[in-house]
Design a protein around this motif. Structure first.
Motif, PDB file in Angstrom:
ATOM      1  N   ILE A 171       0.839  -1.193   0.000  1.00 27.57           N
ATOM      2  CA  ILE A 171       0.000   0.000   0.000  1.00 27.57           C
ATOM      3  C   ILE A 171       0.877   1.246   0.000  1.00 27.57           C
ATOM      4  CG2 ILE A 171      -0.180  -0.071   2.554  1.00 27.57           C
ATOM      5  CD1 ILE A 171      -3.051   1.075   2.262  1.00 27.57           C
ATOM      6  N   ILE A 172       0.492   2.244  -0.805  1.00 27.56           N
ATOM      7  CA  ILE A 172       1.192   3.529  -0.820  1.00 27.56           C
ATOM      8  C   ILE A 172       0.209   4.573  -0.323  1.00 27.56           C
ATOM      9  CG2 ILE A 172       2.308   5.296  -2.251  1.00 27.56           C
ATOM     10  CD1 ILE A 172       3.063   3.103  -4.218  1.00 27.56           C
ATOM     11  N   ILE A 173       0.583   5.286   0.744  1.00 31.47           N
ATOM     12  CA  ILE A 173      -0.344   6.246   1.339  1.00 31.47           C
ATOM     13  C   ILE A 173       0.178   7.660   1.160  1.00 31.47           C
ATOM     14  CG2 ILE A 173      -1.443   6.969   3.488  1.00 31.47           C
ATOM     15  CD1 ILE A 173      -0.817   3.870   4.318  1.00 31.47           C
ATOM     16  N   ASN A 206      -7.085   2.779   6.524  1.00 30.83           N
ATOM     17  CA  ASN A 206      -6.155   2.267   5.508  1.00 30.83           C
ATOM     18  C   ASN A 206      -6.266   0.744   5.439  1.00 30.83           C
ATOM     19  OD1 ASN A 206      -5.114   4.742   4.692  1.00 30.83           O
ATOM     20  ND2 ASN A 206      -3.505   4.741   6.265  1.00 30.83           N
ATOM     21  N   SER A 207      -6.407   0.141   6.605  1.00 32.82           N
ATOM     22  CA  SER A 207      -6.549  -1.301   6.656  1.00 32.82           C
ATOM     23  C   SER A 207      -7.864  -1.756   5.997  1.00 32.82           C
ATOM     24  CB  SER A 207      -6.445  -1.727   8.121  1.00 32.82           C
ATOM     25  OG  SER A 207      -6.976  -2.981   8.316  1.00 32.82           O
ATOM     26  N   LEU A 208      -8.938  -0.993   6.215  1.00 33.68           N
ATOM     27  CA  LEU A 208     -10.206  -1.305   5.534  1.00 33.68           C
ATOM     28  C   LEU A 208     -10.048  -1.176   4.011  1.00 33.68           C
ATOM     29  CD1 LEU A 208     -13.294  -1.904   5.552  1.00 33.68           C
ATOM     30  CD2 LEU A 208     -13.646   0.579   5.675  1.00 33.68           C
ATOM     31  N   MET A 209      -9.336  -0.131   3.559  1.00 33.60           N
ATOM     32  CA  MET A 209      -9.149   0.071   2.114  1.00 33.60           C
ATOM     33  C   MET A 209      -8.419  -1.112   1.491  1.00 33.60           C
ATOM     34  SD  MET A 209     -10.816   2.710   1.452  1.00 33.60           S
ATOM     35  CE  MET A 209     -11.845   2.535   2.878  1.00 33.60           C
ATOM     36  N   LEU A 210      -7.452  -1.674   2.258  1.00 27.14           N
ATOM     37  CA  LEU A 210      -6.751  -2.870   1.766  1.00 27.14           C
ATOM     38  C   LEU A 210      -7.713  -4.045   1.617  1.00 27.14           C
ATOM     39  CD1 LEU A 210      -3.349  -2.923   3.666  1.00 27.14           C
ATOM     40  CD2 LEU A 210      -3.647  -3.123   1.193  1.00 27.14           C
ATOM     41  N   THR A 211      -8.592  -4.214   2.606  1.00 26.20           N
ATOM     42  CA  THR A 211      -9.571  -5.307   2.532  1.00 26.20           C
ATOM     43  C   THR A 211     -10.487  -5.124   1.324  1.00 26.20           C
ATOM     44  OG1 THR A 211      -9.555  -5.637   4.902  1.00 26.20           O
ATOM     45  CG2 THR A 211     -11.526  -6.387   3.740  1.00 26.20           C
ATOM     46  N   ARG A 226      -3.080   2.486  -3.872  1.00 32.02           N
ATOM     47  CA  ARG A 226      -2.791   3.898  -3.549  1.00 32.02           C
ATOM     48  C   ARG A 226      -3.974   4.532  -2.835  1.00 32.02           C
ATOM     49  NH1 ARG A 226      -1.024   6.387  -9.061  1.00 32.02           N
ATOM     50  NH2 ARG A 226      -0.569   8.248  -7.828  1.00 32.02           N
ATOM     51  N   VAL A 227      -3.694   5.053  -1.644  1.00 32.49           N
ATOM     52  CA  VAL A 227      -4.721   5.707  -0.818  1.00 32.49           C
ATOM     53  C   VAL A 227      -4.273   7.139  -0.558  1.00 32.49           C
ATOM     54  CG1 VAL A 227      -5.885   5.687   1.431  1.00 32.49           C
ATOM     55  CG2 VAL A 227      -5.358   3.527   0.298  1.00 32.49           C
ATOM     56  N   ARG A 228      -5.193   8.084  -0.700  1.00 30.78           N
ATOM     57  CA  ARG A 228      -4.841   9.504  -0.535  1.00 30.78           C
ATOM     58  C   ARG A 228      -5.718  10.118   0.554  1.00 30.78           C
ATOM     59  NH1 ARG A 228      -4.579  12.692  -6.137  1.00 30.78           N
ATOM     60  NH2 ARG A 228      -6.847  12.889  -6.117  1.00 30.78           N
ATOM     61  N   TRP A 229      -5.080  10.759   1.530  1.00 37.61           N
ATOM     62  CA  TRP A 229      -5.800  11.448   2.614  1.00 37.61           C
ATOM     63  C   TRP A 229      -5.838  12.935   2.318  1.00 37.61           C
ATOM     64  CZ3 TRP A 229      -8.243   9.418   6.903  1.00 37.61           C
ATOM     65  CH2 TRP A 229      -8.197   8.019   6.982  1.00 37.61           C
ATOM     66  N   ILE A 230      -7.009  13.555   2.557  1.00 34.68           N
ATOM     67  CA  ILE A 230      -7.208  14.963   2.244  1.00 34.68           C
ATOM     68  C   ILE A 230      -7.852  15.615   3.466  1.00 34.68           C
ATOM     69  CG2 ILE A 230      -8.523  16.520   0.718  1.00 34.68           C
ATOM     70  CD1 ILE A 230      -8.404  14.213  -1.362  1.00 34.68           C
ATOM     71  N   GLU A 231      -7.433  16.828   3.785  1.00 33.41           N
ATOM     72  CA  GLU A 231      -8.093  17.563   4.876  1.00 33.41           C
ATOM     73  C   GLU A 231      -9.521  17.887   4.448  1.00 33.41           C
ATOM     74  OE1 GLU A 231      -6.096  21.104   6.167  1.00 33.41           O
ATOM     75  OE2 GLU A 231      -4.357  19.986   6.898  1.00 33.41           O
ATOM     76  N   VAL A 245      -9.185   6.602  -3.110  1.00 32.40           N
ATOM     77  CA  VAL A 245      -8.465   5.398  -3.494  1.00 32.40           C
ATOM     78  C   VAL A 245      -8.286   5.406  -5.004  1.00 32.40           C
ATOM     79  CG1 VAL A 245      -8.790   2.897  -3.743  1.00 32.40           C
ATOM     80  CG2 VAL A 245      -9.155   3.965  -1.530  1.00 32.40           C
ATOM     81  N   PHE A 246      -7.107   5.000  -5.489  1.00 29.89           N
ATOM     82  CA  PHE A 246      -6.869   4.910  -6.925  1.00 29.89           C
ATOM     83  C   PHE A 246      -7.206   3.499  -7.379  1.00 29.89           C
ATOM     84  CE2 PHE A 246      -4.303   4.896 -10.837  1.00 29.89           C
ATOM     85  CZ  PHE A 246      -4.690   6.121 -11.373  1.00 29.89           C
ATOM     86  N   PHE A 247      -8.269   3.364  -8.171  1.00 32.11           N
ATOM     87  CA  PHE A 247      -8.756   2.046  -8.551  1.00 32.11           C
ATOM     88  C   PHE A 247      -9.288   2.106  -9.973  1.00 32.11           C
ATOM     89  CE2 PHE A 247     -11.713  -1.657  -8.079  1.00 32.11           C
ATOM     90  CZ  PHE A 247     -10.808  -2.577  -7.562  1.00 32.11           C
TER      91      PHE A 247
END
Ligand code: PHE
Length: 365
Positions: A171-173, A206-211, A226-231, A245-247
């Motif tokens: 995973i890339i965060i 992040n762990s849920l996104m992996l699942t 790839r997971v991206r966090w935004i304010e 999420v990039f999918f």
């Protein structure tokens, strides 16, 4: 008859000048699609519930709430646009259909739940297209820690466990700070604890996104997720974030979350606590995972749709309709009082059901 009471789930409610719920909407209340284990929404709901294995997963909470539950208790300002009759469905002046599962935060916290999920149908007046529908489904999740040394130790331990799990995953965060001047902690919180809790929220999601999205056969097998966090900003959390999420070649907005405003926990009567919460839309995620091209398909009773899905399995939907779209031009004169686009869309839905795929305003003269 316009003066007959509104009947929802066997209860009658008087109408008044605020009533704007339509019969097309009333027909959807109680369908509980997400409770069917072999419906794509149910499959996704179960997948998320089993990911959070020690969380209490609640379902079947009726959608009728007060505007206080849906807005005021969560700190929405008096002039928030979501409150207006053009955006929300009102049964009458005192009752509405919830617009989000956050409407139940106070009552669930008040019952002393510390790790919980709540899945439910939510209602918003909106435009008509392939990705919007006035009824959809959300899942709310929250975790409460005590705001003392024990709580701090519990968060630290869990952060350690989750960090190790994520370090072993592909995973890339893209991260943002847990707290910052533009996404501040609350004055009532020890900033160190607030930061640990925000970090726990991020690690848990992040762990849920992996699942949900990691390593899907034939889609992104072997590639890093790839997971991206935004304010972000929500009236009922700070700091607040959105997750993307990039999918399948696109960045997708998946959920909103944050550290719960202390006034929510105060109102629930759970002192000495700090909590995170998230809310996600099931349809948006299910459309991506199952390749379902149109949100209306979730409501289909056609065996060509329903028979394609199996409990516990994410499979690719195979389209079956052989008819092309057919366009209709409609022109009409507006009353002096004007007409909100959402009023017209509700009229279309009430008359034509789900046959209408898209309503586009060509011009207003
Ligand atoms: N209720 C928010 C929404 O519907 C999502 C959310 C839930 C945000 C919990 C923060 C915390 O957009």
């Amino acid at each position: 008859p316009t003066h007959a009471p509104v009947t929802l789930l066997g209860k009658e409610y008087p109408r008044d000048a605020t009533t704007n719920i339509t019969s097309a909407i009333i027909d959807k209340v109680g369908r509980n699609l997400y409770m069917n284990p072999s419906h794509p929404l149910g499959i996704l709901q179960s997948l998320i519930s089993s990911h959070f294995r020690d969380f209490n997963s609640m379902t079947g909470v009726p959608p009728v709430v007060t505007p206080a539950q849906n807005f005021d208790d969560l700190g929405f300002p008096a002039d928030h646009p979501g409150r207006s009759v053009t955006d929300s469905y009102y049964i009458n002046r005192d009752l509405m259909l919830r617009t989000h599962t956050s409407a139940h935060e106070v009552e669930v916290f008040a019952r002393g739940e510390r790790k919980w999920l709540l899945s439910a149908d939510v209602y918003r007046r909106d435009e008509i297209d392939a990705s919007h529908y006035p009824v959809f489904h959300q899942m709310e999740g929250a975790r409460v820690f005590s705001s003392d040394a024990n709580g701090k130790a519990e968060v630290q331990e869990d952060n350690e466990r989750l960090s190790q799990h994520l370090a072993r995953s592909n995973i890339i965060i893209e991260d943002v700070p847990h707290i910052s001047p533009t996404n501040p902690p609350q004055d009532v919180h020890d900033p160190v604890l607030a930061e640990l809790v925000a970090h726990n929220l991020k690690l848990s999601l992040n762990s849920l996104m992996l699942t949900l999205f990691g390593n899907r056969a034939g889609v992104n097998e072997g590639e890093p997720l790839r997971v991206r966090w935004i304010e972000a900003y929500f009236p009922f959390t700070t700091p607040s974030f959105e997750v993307e999420v990039f999918f399948r070649g696109k960045w997708l907005e998946i959920l909103g979350c944050g550290v719960v405003q202390q006034q929510t926990l105060d109102r629930a009567g759970v002192p000495g606590s700090i909590s995170w919460a998230f809310g996600l839309g099931l349809e948006r995620i299910a459309m991506i995972l199952f390749s379902i091209p149109d949100i209306r398909l979730f409501w289909s009773q056609d065996p060509r749709f329903l028979s394609q899905f199996l409990a516990g399995q994410i499979t690719t939907f195979k389209p079956y309709s052989k008819y092309p779209a057919c366009y209709k031009d409609v022109s009409f004169w507006l009353p002096d009082t004007g007409l909100h686009d959402n009023d017209f869309c509700d009229l279309v839905r009430d008359t034509a059901g789900d046959l209408v795929q898209d309503v586009v305003l060509v011009g207003r003269k």
